[in-house]
Design a protein around this motif. Structure first.
Motif, PDB file in Angstrom:
ATOM      1  N   THR A 267       6.108  13.715 -14.716  1.00  0.00           N
ATOM      2  CA  THR A 267       6.425  12.912 -13.528  1.00  0.00           C
ATOM      3  C   THR A 267       5.189  12.489 -12.747  1.00  0.00           C
ATOM      4  O   THR A 267       5.294  11.782 -11.749  1.00  0.00           O
ATOM      5  CB  THR A 267       7.347  13.713 -12.587  1.00  0.00           C
ATOM      6  OG1 THR A 267       6.730  14.985 -12.309  1.00  0.00           O
ATOM      7  CG2 THR A 267       8.698  13.946 -13.216  1.00  0.00           C
ATOM      8  N   THR A 277      15.123  13.351 -14.023  1.00  0.00           N
ATOM      9  CA  THR A 277      14.196  12.337 -13.523  1.00  0.00           C
ATOM     10  C   THR A 277      13.767  11.455 -14.680  1.00  0.00           C
ATOM     11  O   THR A 277      13.337  11.958 -15.727  1.00  0.00           O
ATOM     12  CB  THR A 277      12.955  13.004 -12.892  1.00  0.00           C
ATOM     13  OG1 THR A 277      13.382  13.897 -11.857  1.00  0.00           O
ATOM     14  CG2 THR A 277      12.015  11.954 -12.316  1.00  0.00           C
ATOM     15  N   ILE A 279      11.472   9.381 -16.893  1.00  0.00           N
ATOM     16  CA  ILE A 279      10.026   9.442 -17.108  1.00  0.00           C
ATOM     17  C   ILE A 279       9.493   8.078 -17.522  1.00  0.00           C
ATOM     18  O   ILE A 279      10.049   7.427 -18.400  1.00  0.00           O
ATOM     19  CB  ILE A 279       9.674  10.484 -18.206  1.00  0.00           C
ATOM     20  CG1 ILE A 279      10.301  11.836 -17.850  1.00  0.00           C
ATOM     21  CG2 ILE A 279       8.172  10.614 -18.374  1.00  0.00           C
ATOM     22  CD1 ILE A 279       9.995  12.338 -16.457  1.00  0.00           C
TER      23      ILE A 279
END
Length: 527
Positions: A267, A277, A279
């Motif tokens: 990240t 999340t 990437i």
């Protein structure tokens, strides 16, 4: 032939033995244990043999390969290992064998006695065909052809998915909210388990103090929980590191969550993430993600075969995906993971299949089937007319007008011209920056825009105080504006050292005049 040369544990094997290897696995706390399967389906083990994990029937270490008779001819389709270590395999017949450390019943035989030889895991699995196995530190997961998941072993955090934290001595079906659902892929972190469904949903259970289950919290889960944050995202593959998770989507994107103290989420920072999340790999679509529960390293492969890595890489924390020159994610773990184990069972096709790109690379400058040769500085370079016409407008025009089998080149050096022709076969260049200047000249002459850009990138990567002025001069000469600006700024940032070099003393008068004028505008000569 499977290339296992990057793993030192295989270093003593003679070439004639290496040529026979079709599958391999390196494991153990120091990557000092290994299995391999030959083209004849014979299975061998070597290494330190902690807890009898080599399956040889004793606790003796062995620097030379020893055959595991019970596994010969079994056709292994999946292999995984724990940190005890214990080992589990699935065969082509759908059977599961396990051996090694068994302090938490991770061998699934109802005892806590270590297993010195591979033993069939039979409880609740005899009527099932297992296609994939995955191991955490001390627990084992099996996936069947029906899409069912079975689990056994260590369960202090709920990683067996039984609804309790009692260790599970024999295989037990993980049901709960997975009942009537079809699982297609499984993976284990040290103390957690992940499962991907045929509809693209992903579930996790077990230890969650680093957020590795992706649920938005840090509470352990004793039964499977769907990752709601990925609603509408179709996951096709999951991989687990020590305490982080990577998930690949059907569109070739990667989500990551969990522990991040080594940058293993990619990240750009070291903050843990309890929710998935996305990437930014800055690359084309990805086709594979790789991680291993023994390390904090992450890797991925793009559609064209490029490999990126991030996380703990030989002690360094690489916080964003980094492009490598490797050909597979396996190479990342061999060269940069700690310990340098294999993240999955290495396999190679028996026919040594080569891709189109690999075949072209192999035939470059090979006289066997070439139909054209260049003579440069008295040396021959063998090529193929058809490929040159396909890849380069200059050659398309030139070769359509001539029938000669030999072309003499006087304008460029052998090194530069060979690099140019090799680029047409491989799409890459491999030259030091000073030689890349000559190739930049050629690229400009032949109007090869992409090659010109590659040369500029090579030169940028190799700039130093000693060669900065030489590279700046070349950039000006070949009208490479971006490179010129880059070299100029480097010279300004290292002005004292650069002005003391011989190249600066020999600098062309007009270039020197322009350099001083531009440098003064940048305030380089202020006190």
């Amino acid at each position: 032939m499977l290339d296992v040369g990057k793993w030192p544990v295989f270093a003593l094997l003679p070439p004639e033995e290496l040529r026979l290897i079709r599958q391999a696995c390196v494991f153990g706390s120091a990557a000092n244990e290994a299995f391999y399967v030959t083209v004849n389906d014979e299975v061998f083990a070597l290494g330190t043999n902690c807890s009898g994990c080599l399956g040889l029937g004793d606790l003796q270490s062995t620097i030379e390969p020893r055959r595991i008779d019970i596994l010969c001819g079994k056709k292994i389709v999946s292999l995984s290992y724990g940190t005890g270590p214990h080992v589990a395999i699935a065969t082509a017949d759908g059977e599961v064998f396990a051996w090694g450390h068994n302090g938490y019943s991770q061998l699934g035989n109802g005892t806590t006695n270590h297993g010195l030889t591979p033993a069939l895991v039979s409880t609740n699995l005899l009527s099932k065909r297992v296609t994939e196995v995955a191991c955490g530190s001390h627990h084992t997961i099996a996936l069947t052809t029906d899409g069912e998941v079975y689990a056994w072993g260590y369960n202090n955090s709920g990683q067996v998915g039984s609804g309790s934290t009692a260790n599970q001595p024999t295989p037990r079906r993980v049901s709960s909210c997975l009942q009537n659902k079809v699982v297609v892929n499984i993976a284990c972190g040290q103390l957690c388990t992940m499962a991907v469904l045929d509809n693209g949903e992903i579930y996790g259970w077990g230890y969650n103090c680093n957020g590795q289950l992706g649920l938005g919290n840090n509470g352990n889960q004793q039964t499977p929980c769907r990752i709601a944050a990925l609603q509408g995202v179709n996951i096709v593959q999951v991989a687990c590191g020590y305490a982080h998770t990577l998930a690949l989507t059907d569109e070739g994107m990667v989500y990551a969550w969990g522990a991040n103290s080594y940058g293993q989420l990619g990240t750009g920072n070291k903050s843990n993430q309890a929710l998935p999340t996305l990437i930014n790999t800055d690359k084309e679509r990805l086709v594979e993600v790789a991680a291993c529960h023994t390390s904090h390293t992450s890797a991925a492969k793009t559609q064209s075969g490029q490999v990126v890595m991030w996380g703990q890489c030989r002690g360094q924390a690489v916080v964003s995906p980094h492009l490598t020159h490797f050909g597979s994610t396996d190479d990342v773990f061999a060269c940069f993971a700690t310990p340098a184990v294999t993240w999955h069972l290495l396999s190679v096709d028996g026919d040594d299949y080569l891709t189109v790109a690999q075949s072209l690379k192999k035939e470059f400058d090979s006289p066997e089937i070439s139909d054209l040769k260049f003579l440069v500085d008295g040396k021959c370079i063998h090529v193929h007319k058809a490929l040159l016409k396909i890849r380069c407008e200059h050659f398309r025009a030139l070769l359509n007008e001539m029938e000669e089998e030999t072309i003499e080149v006087h304008q460029f050096s052998y090194l530069v011209y060979r690099a140019f022709l090799e680029y047409l076969y491989t799409d890459t260049i491999n030259l030091p920056p000073e030689d890349a200047i000559g190739l930049l000249d050629l690229a400009t002459f032949y109007r090869e825009t992409r090659l010109k850009r590659l040369c500029q990138e090579t030169i940028k990567r190799g700039i130093s105080e000693e060669n900065a002025i030489t590279l700046l001069s070349a950039a000006v000469k070949y009208e490479a504006r971006d490179l010129e600006e880059f070299c100029f700024k480097f010279c300004i940032n290292h002005l004292t050292a650069v002005t003391q070099t011989q190249a600066f003393a020999d600098m062309d008068h007009d270039l020197l005049k322009n350099f001083i004028s531009k440098a003064s505008r940048y305030g380089a000569f202020k006190n």
